[in-house]
Enzyme design. Structure first.
Site, short mmCIF file in Angstrom:
data_model
loop_
_atom_site.label_atom_id
_atom_site.label_comp_id
_atom_site.label_asym_id
_atom_site.label_seq_id
_atom_site.Cartn_x
_atom_site.Cartn_y
_atom_site.Cartn_z
N GLU A 246 1.30 -5.92 9.55
CA GLU A 246 1.28 -4.84 10.53
C GLU A 246 2.64 -4.83 11.26
O GLU A 246 2.76 -5.24 12.42
CB GLU A 246 0.14 -5.04 11.55
CG GLU A 246 -1.23 -4.86 10.91
CD GLU A 246 -2.40 -5.27 11.81
OE1 GLU A 246 -3.51 -4.79 11.56
OE2 GLU A 246 -2.18 -6.08 12.73
N GLU B 295 -7.47 -3.50 5.83
CA GLU B 295 -8.37 -4.09 6.79
C GLU B 295 -9.26 -3.01 7.39
O GLU B 295 -8.78 -1.93 7.75
CB GLU B 295 -7.62 -4.79 7.94
CG GLU B 295 -6.83 -6.01 7.54
CD GLU B 295 -6.17 -6.68 8.73
OE1 GLU B 295 -6.57 -6.39 9.89
OE2 GLU B 295 -5.24 -7.50 8.51
N HIS C 6 1.98 -12.32 6.65
CA HIS C 6 0.99 -11.86 7.63
C HIS C 6 1.46 -12.01 9.08
O HIS C 6 2.13 -11.13 9.60
CB HIS C 6 -0.35 -12.57 7.39
CG HIS C 6 -1.51 -11.81 7.93
ND1 HIS C 6 -2.04 -10.71 7.30
CD2 HIS C 6 -2.24 -11.98 9.07
CE1 HIS C 6 -3.05 -10.23 8.02
NE2 HIS C 6 -3.19 -11.00 9.10
#
Length: 396
Positions: free
Chosen positions: A189, A318, A134
């Site tokens: 991301e 998300e 993450h």
């Protein structure tokens, strides 16, 4: 708090690039089986254990980092409550760089043990579980790359070393005792942190194109490490994002699925706090307009046409709409978002950072709190009802 910001300018520019990205995007080869789509459908609606195992600090907190961003220690009852409420999946974001204990990127065994405990709680509750890498994107090329990764050519070798070693250890920890209910998401991301295009993919910017290509190379290194562990990891389903997990980056002609020895085991991972002026921007807008509906519909249909119809499932890893004291408008958003995503064969997973209250300064950004993890109730029950009603409506 989840540490990012997006601007209205970025959102507008990203939307403007959508048509261009779609027109030049190539189509993946159709998959001969629908096992991945079946799994995505069974997820129904998902929830993120946000600001928990992904939380990190420059201080050496060890396993105590789980609560350093203000969320309670994870318990089995949290997952049982979600299951009873109708959720089918949980995404458990995990940050690793703050738990590296030597120069060989060795993860603290105590941290791996705690992560396994949390995953096992969710599996026991009969939920699909997604774990990932993450908050490990380095803040710049000058960052100590042994603690993360960065998608540039100069940082690629060190990034590959970090990601390969982390995934080797994760794969060894989570293998044969976990069936298809456990999914690995390679990266969160992946982006050029600090760059002017950090938060949106610009098809015409050479840095974005280069970064997208390197992201794919990094993902291929992750996949190689996972598949090499054998056992059930040899064909475990993997969630794969493009640049910054933006939908239009995944649909651009610079994106393709990374090489994988296992066939038809890819799930596209995108994040959609859309439209950003309503869903996340401060102050942005508080009304869920027809224009906003049309934009969402277009994005979901584009993802369906590019991937779902060609046998590649899609999960919104998300999503959410921040609290702006506009509950009726958020209810409309939740119903429409989940109905439209499901109509296009896409499952969405709510981001939850535990924040619900607007401070005295009126800042409405990042208030994505959804589930009370102590009381096992919902801060805004009508939002959950709206999402579930949308999913039900999509089936009719």
């Amino acid at each position: 708090m989840k540490r990012f910001v997006r601007s209205a300018v970025a959102a507008t520019l990203a939307a403007a690039l959508a048509v261009a990205a779609t027109s030049c995007a190539s189509t993946p080869a159709p998959a001969p089986e629908a096992e991945g789509q079946k799994i995505v459908d069974e997820m129904k609606i998902g929830w993120n254990l946000g600001n928990t195992l992904d939380a990190w600090s420059d201080d050496n907190l060890g396993i105590e980092s789980e609560t350093c961003w203000g969320q309670p220690k994870t318990t089995a009852d949290m997952f049982e409550g979600l299951k009873k409420a109708g959720f089918g999946a949980v995404r458990i974001p995990i940050t690793w760089h703050n738990h590296i204990i030597d120069g060989n990127n060795t993860v603290d065994p105590a941290w791996l043990k705690r992560c396994k405990e949390v995953v096992d709680m969710a599996i026991k509750a009969k939920l699909y579980v997604i774990i990932n890498v993450h908050h490990d994107t380095a803040p710049s090329e000058d960052f100590e790359m042994g603690r993360g990764y960065y998608p540039t050519e100069a940082a690629k070798e060190r990034s590959v070393a970090f990601l390969t070693r982390v995934w080797e250890q994760v794969a060894a920890t989570f293998n044969n005792e976990y069936d298809e209910h456990l999914i690995f998401e390679l990266l969160n991301e992946p982006r050029l942190v600090g760059h002017e295009r950090e938060w949106w993919y610009d098809a015409g910017h050479p840095d974005c194109a280069k970064a997208q290509g390197i992201v794919i190379e990094l993902e291929e290194a992750c996949i190689k490490a996972i598949r090499a562990s054998g056992g059930k990891n040899a064909d475990r389903f993997l969630m794969i994002p493009g640049y910054v997990a933006q939908p239009w980056a995944a649909m651009a002609d610079t994106f393709h699925l990374p090489a994988d020895s296992a066939k038809n085991r890819a799930i596209i991972s995108v994040h959609m706090y859309d439209p950003w002026p309503f869903a996340g921007e401060n102050p942005g807008i508080s009304e869920f307009t027809q224009e906003a509906r049309d934009g969402l519909k277009g994005t979901f249909e584009a993802l369906n046409g590019k991937f779902v119809k060609n046998g590649v499932p899609v999960v919104i890893g998300e999503c959410g709409a921040t609290n702006k004291n506009n509950l009726p408008e958020r209810e409309a958003w939740y119903r429409y978002y989940f109905e439209t995503s499901k109509k296009n064969g896409i499952t969405a997973i709510l981001w939850d950072n535990g924040s619900t209250e607007i401070p005295e300064n009126g800042d409405v950004s990042e208030h994505f709190g959804f589930y009370d993890r102590t009381a096992h109730t919902f801060f805004f029950p009508t939002l959950l009802n709206a999402a579930l009603d949308g999913i039900k409506a999509a089936k009719n």
